[in-house]
Design an enzyme around this catalytic site. Structure first.
Site, PDB file in Angstrom:
ATOM      1  N   ILE A  67      13.863  -6.039  -0.962  1.00  0.00           N
ATOM      2  CA  ILE A  67      14.286  -4.981  -1.870  1.00  0.00           C
ATOM      3  C   ILE A  67      14.894  -3.803  -1.095  1.00  0.00           C
ATOM      4  O   ILE A  67      15.801  -3.131  -1.573  1.00  0.00           O
ATOM      5  CB  ILE A  67      13.093  -4.481  -2.706  1.00  0.00           C
ATOM      6  CG1 ILE A  67      12.394  -5.644  -3.432  1.00  0.00           C
ATOM      7  CG2 ILE A  67      13.530  -3.405  -3.689  1.00  0.00           C
ATOM      8  CD1 ILE A  67      13.272  -6.395  -4.399  1.00  0.00           C
TER       9      ILE A  67
ATOM     10  N   THR B 168       0.806  -1.218   0.000  1.00  0.00           N
ATOM     11  CA  THR B 168       0.000   0.000   0.000  1.00  0.00           C
ATOM     12  C   THR B 168       0.842   1.272   0.000  1.00  0.00           C
ATOM     13  O   THR B 168       0.311   2.366  -0.174  1.00  0.00           O
ATOM     14  CB  THR B 168      -0.948   0.021   1.219  1.00  0.00           C
ATOM     15  OG1 THR B 168      -0.170  -0.087   2.420  1.00  0.00           O
ATOM     16  CG2 THR B 168      -1.946  -1.124   1.153  1.00  0.00           C
ATOM     17  N   GLY B 169       2.172   1.141   0.188  1.00  0.00           N
ATOM     18  CA  GLY B 169       3.053   2.296   0.091  1.00  0.00           C
ATOM     19  C   GLY B 169       3.321   2.656  -1.357  1.00  0.00           C
ATOM     20  O   GLY B 169       3.004   1.896  -2.283  1.00  0.00           O
ATOM     21  N   SER B 170       3.923   3.820  -1.589  1.00  0.00           N
ATOM     22  CA  SER B 170       4.102   4.300  -2.964  1.00  0.00           C
ATOM     23  C   SER B 170       5.000   3.373  -3.781  1.00  0.00           C
ATOM     24  O   SER B 170       4.672   3.024  -4.922  1.00  0.00           O
ATOM     25  CB  SER B 170       4.674   5.718  -2.959  1.00  0.00           C
ATOM     26  OG  SER B 170       5.929   5.760  -2.294  1.00  0.00           O
ATOM     27  N   GLU B 171       6.145   2.956  -3.211  1.00  0.00           N
ATOM     28  CA  GLU B 171       7.042   2.064  -3.945  1.00  0.00           C
ATOM     29  C   GLU B 171       6.417   0.684  -4.126  1.00  0.00           C
ATOM     30  O   GLU B 171       6.496   0.092  -5.200  1.00  0.00           O
ATOM     31  CB  GLU B 171       8.386   1.938  -3.214  1.00  0.00           C
ATOM     32  CG  GLU B 171       9.261   3.167  -3.302  1.00  0.00           C
ATOM     33  CD  GLU B 171       9.657   3.493  -4.731  1.00  0.00           C
ATOM     34  OE1 GLU B 171      10.297   2.636  -5.370  1.00  0.00           O
ATOM     35  OE2 GLU B 171       9.323   4.597  -5.206  1.00  0.00           O
TER      36      GLU B 171
ATOM     37  N   LYS C  48      -4.250  -2.533   7.910  1.00  0.00           N
ATOM     38  CA  LYS C  48      -5.034  -2.289   6.700  1.00  0.00           C
ATOM     39  C   LYS C  48      -5.665  -3.571   6.158  1.00  0.00           C
ATOM     40  O   LYS C  48      -6.120  -3.606   5.012  1.00  0.00           O
ATOM     41  CB  LYS C  48      -4.173  -1.624   5.619  1.00  0.00           C
ATOM     42  CG  LYS C  48      -3.720  -0.221   6.001  1.00  0.00           C
ATOM     43  CD  LYS C  48      -3.080   0.512   4.844  1.00  0.00           C
ATOM     44  CE  LYS C  48      -2.708   1.930   5.239  1.00  0.00           C
ATOM     45  NZ  LYS C  48      -2.112   2.692   4.115  1.00  0.00           N
TER      46      LYS C  48
ATOM     47  N   HIS D 154      28.477  -0.115  -3.216  1.00  0.00           N
ATOM     48  CA  HIS D 154      27.738  -0.805  -2.184  1.00  0.00           C
ATOM     49  C   HIS D 154      28.484  -0.830  -0.860  1.00  0.00           C
ATOM     50  O   HIS D 154      29.701  -0.723  -0.807  1.00  0.00           O
ATOM     51  CB  HIS D 154      27.481  -2.265  -2.609  1.00  0.00           C
ATOM     52  CG  HIS D 154      26.395  -2.409  -3.620  1.00  0.00           C
ATOM     53  ND1 HIS D 154      26.616  -2.981  -4.845  1.00  0.00           N
ATOM     54  CD2 HIS D 154      25.104  -2.050  -3.604  1.00  0.00           C
ATOM     55  CE1 HIS D 154      25.488  -2.980  -5.537  1.00  0.00           C
ATOM     56  NE2 HIS D 154      24.562  -2.422  -4.806  1.00  0.00           N
TER      57      HIS D 154
ATOM     58  N   GLU E  85      31.825  -7.637  -7.569  1.00  0.00           N
ATOM     59  CA  GLU E  85      32.391  -6.310  -7.443  1.00  0.00           C
ATOM     60  C   GLU E  85      33.496  -6.348  -6.395  1.00  0.00           C
ATOM     61  O   GLU E  85      33.632  -7.324  -5.653  1.00  0.00           O
ATOM     62  CB  GLU E  85      31.324  -5.282  -7.068  1.00  0.00           C
ATOM     63  CG  GLU E  85      30.670  -5.540  -5.725  1.00  0.00           C
ATOM     64  CD  GLU E  85      29.467  -4.639  -5.464  1.00  0.00           C
ATOM     65  OE1 GLU E  85      29.037  -3.913  -6.381  1.00  0.00           O
ATOM     66  OE2 GLU E  85      28.970  -4.667  -4.335  1.00  0.00           O
TER      67      GLU E  85
ATOM     68  N   TYR F 175      20.606  -5.378 -15.145  1.00  0.00           N
ATOM     69  CA  TYR F 175      19.793  -4.881 -16.260  1.00  0.00           C
ATOM     70  C   TYR F 175      20.624  -4.790 -17.538  1.00  0.00           C
ATOM     71  O   TYR F 175      20.172  -5.192 -18.615  1.00  0.00           O
ATOM     72  CB  TYR F 175      19.213  -3.490 -15.946  1.00  0.00           C
ATOM     73  CG  TYR F 175      18.572  -3.333 -14.604  1.00  0.00           C
ATOM     74  CD1 TYR F 175      17.999  -4.420 -13.940  1.00  0.00           C
ATOM     75  CD2 TYR F 175      18.530  -2.104 -13.960  1.00  0.00           C
ATOM     76  CE1 TYR F 175      17.408  -4.267 -12.692  1.00  0.00           C
ATOM     77  CE2 TYR F 175      17.944  -1.936 -12.727  1.00  0.00           C
ATOM     78  CZ  TYR F 175      17.390  -3.026 -12.090  1.00  0.00           C
ATOM     79  OH  TYR F 175      16.816  -2.861 -10.853  1.00  0.00           O
TER      80      TYR F 175
ATOM     81  N   GLU G  81      16.740  -0.939   0.799  1.00  0.00           N
ATOM     82  CA  GLU G  81      18.143  -0.596   0.983  1.00  0.00           C
ATOM     83  C   GLU G  81      18.316   0.188   2.280  1.00  0.00           C
ATOM     84  O   GLU G  81      17.343   0.667   2.867  1.00  0.00           O
ATOM     85  CB  GLU G  81      18.658   0.226  -0.201  1.00  0.00           C
ATOM     86  CG  GLU G  81      17.992   1.567  -0.382  1.00  0.00           C
ATOM     87  CD  GLU G  81      18.531   2.333  -1.584  1.00  0.00           C
ATOM     88  OE1 GLU G  81      19.647   2.013  -2.041  1.00  0.00           O
ATOM     89  OE2 GLU G  81      17.834   3.245  -2.064  1.00  0.00           O
TER      90      GLU G  81
END
Length: 297
Positions: free
Chosen positions: A101, A17-20, A43, A251, A213, A165, A103
């Site tokens: 996800i 329900t959050g924006s992200e 909720k 990172h 890395e 990606y 960070e």
């Protein structure tokens, strides 16, 4: 086949329900993921409407969501300060796969929820600070763009989201069984070795790309594993060949001390294990293209 995620995966989103959470749930739905619910404390009983007339129920807890939907994957989009509690809740509900996800999670919190999950023995954690994973054409759990590559027979495991990606795009003509971004924090739930083991066992993965890395010794340990256990062709790339010694780069896990953790040292270890290592992402993709073209003959 795919590793960790397939067309039958039933996904819930903690923080939907959050924006992200809402934005990326829409993207996951658009790429064919079966989203069976969201979880936001307080909720429960609500629904969130998405494009295409999709209505996804919201539950007050992971346990309620699992009981109602038989979900077996959770994607976690909660703020860093709540992430530990969210992962513990997923572990308590015996979710087989939790994709973190978020960070900026304190290393202490990650260490504690990872240890908690290991002791429980029921939940694989991917991340934190990662883009998640995608089995193109089957399911997408996280934030990896679904339109950069189709299904195919290359397996990809990467510490870097952006390089995940790029590599998917560069090898789009061959496609992927699964691409997984494991994150670059000092403590992560699923390692290069875990992914290599799964790709080796997956009969629809013909070759593997491994992106590491600078910092730590994860790539050196992966090289030892490849030498002893992986028979499929592996190509590698290590981000950070031009990084100055002694400076923290990128990172939180990318810390170099002396010769330990340098890109050159990692390249040497991988090549000693029979891995072809590119000096750039595009060169690495070129090495994999040669392998895949050779396998097609």
């Amino acid at each position: 086949m795919a590793i960790f995620l397939n067309a039958d995966s039933k996904v819930i989103v903690q923080g939907m329900t959050g924006s992200e959470g809402k934005k990326h749930t829409q993207r996951m739905l658009a790429s064919g993921t079966t989203i069976v619910g969201g979880v936001t404390p307080g909720k429960g009983g609500q629904k969130v409407e998405f494009e295409g007339g999709v209505s996804v129920p919201v539950f007050g807890s992971v346990a309620e969501a699992v009981e109602a939907t038989s979900a077996d994957v959770s994607v976690i989009f909660v703020p860093a300060k709540f992430a530990k509690a969210a992962v513990v809740e997923a572990v308590d509900a015996k979710i087989p796969l939790a994709v973190v996800i978020t960070e900026g999670i304190a290393v202490k919190d990650t260490a504690e929820f990872f240890t908690y999950a290991q002791q429980a023995g029921t939940t694989r954690i991917i991340g934190p600070n990662c883009p998640g994973l995608i089995s193109p054409g089957k399911s997408n759990a996280g934030i990896i763009p679904a339109n950069i590559a189709e299904a195919g027979r290359v397996g990809l495991v990467s510490k870097s989201g952006t390089l995940t990606y790029q590599m998917m795009y560069e090898l789009r003509e061959f496609g992927f069984s699964t691409a997984i971004g494991i994150g670059g924090d000092p403590i992560i739930g699923t390692t290069h070795i875990d992914a290599l083991e799964a790709f080796q066992a997956d009969h629809e993965t013909d070759a593997i790309v491994m992106i590491g890395e600078i910092g730590g010794d994860a790539e050196e340990r992966a090289a030892d594993y490849i030498k002893d256990h992986v028979t499929k062709p592996v190509v590698g790339y290590v981000a950070g060949f031009t990084a100055p010694e002694g400076k923290t780069m990128g990172h939180a896990g990318a810390i170099v001390s002396g010769s330990s953790g340098t890109a050159a040292a990692k390249k040497e270890a991988l090549e000693a294990a029979g891995v072809k290592v590119g000096k750039t992402p595009s060169e690495t993709a070129g090495l994999m293209k040669e392998i895949m073209q050779g396998l097609a003959k």
